[in-house]
Design a protein around this motif. Structure first.
Motif, short mmCIF file in Angstrom:
data_model
loop_
_atom_site.label_atom_id
_atom_site.label_comp_id
_atom_site.label_asym_id
_atom_site.label_seq_id
_atom_site.Cartn_x
_atom_site.Cartn_y
_atom_site.Cartn_z
N HIS A 11 0.80 -1.22 0.00
CA HIS A 11 0.00 0.00 0.00
C HIS A 11 0.84 1.28 0.00
N TRP A 17 4.55 -1.47 -3.75
CA TRP A 17 3.75 -2.55 -4.32
C TRP A 17 4.63 -3.50 -5.12
N TYR A 35 -3.99 -8.66 -0.68
CA TYR A 35 -3.84 -7.21 -0.65
C TYR A 35 -3.01 -6.67 -1.82
N TYR A 39 -4.73 -3.73 -3.97
CA TYR A 39 -4.10 -2.44 -4.25
C TYR A 39 -3.87 -2.24 -5.75
N ILE A 42 -7.13 -1.00 -7.02
CA ILE A 42 -7.34 0.39 -6.64
C ILE A 42 -6.53 1.32 -7.55
N MET A 43 -5.28 0.95 -7.81
CA MET A 43 -4.45 1.79 -8.68
C MET A 43 -5.01 1.86 -10.09
N TRP A 72 -8.44 3.13 -0.65
CA TRP A 72 -7.08 2.81 -0.21
C TRP A 72 -7.02 2.67 1.31
N SER A 75 -8.58 -0.57 2.51
CA SER A 75 -7.68 -1.69 2.22
C SER A 75 -6.48 -1.68 3.17
N LEU A 76 -5.90 -0.52 3.41
CA LEU A 76 -4.75 -0.43 4.31
C LEU A 76 -5.12 -0.82 5.74
#
Length: 101
Positions: A11, A17, A35, A39, A42-43, A72, A75-76
């Motif tokens: 993250h 990443w 994860y 991520y 998400i990106m 984000w 998720s984090l």
């Protein structure tokens, strides 16, 4: 490095990443893989949405980036608390689309 460590590292910027991905390829951990996929999704969604909304209006792009920031953070926080928290609505798709990671 533990799976939790790799999940958190994933993250921290694109470089984090990439490092987490390389470490996870050497010694697979299902929590870290989860994860890493979240991520990446998400990106990708953030980048594509930003391009689309910038073409329409800068204010929409700003709202979009806030939504991506919230995704984000969700998720984090999940990675930090050892829980598999999907990004609402689209997180399950990230797991399907990027299952090779």
């Amino acid at each position: 490095m533990s799976g939790k460590g790799k999940a958190i590292l994933a993250h921290i910027t694109l470089i984090g990443w990439i490092i987490a991905l390389i470490l996870n390829l050497q010694k697979r951990d299902s929590f870290a893989s989860y994860y890493i996929r979240q991520y990446l999704g998400i990106m990708v969604v953030g980048f594509i949405g930003n391009i689309l909304f910038m073409a329409i209006h800068n204010a929409l792009a700003s709202v979009w980036m806030i939504i991506i920031l919230v995704a984000w953070l969700i998720s984090l926080v999940g990675a930090c608390t050892d829980k598999k928290n999907e990004v609402p609505y689209i997180g399950r798709y990230f797991q399907e689309w990027f299952k090779g990671l």
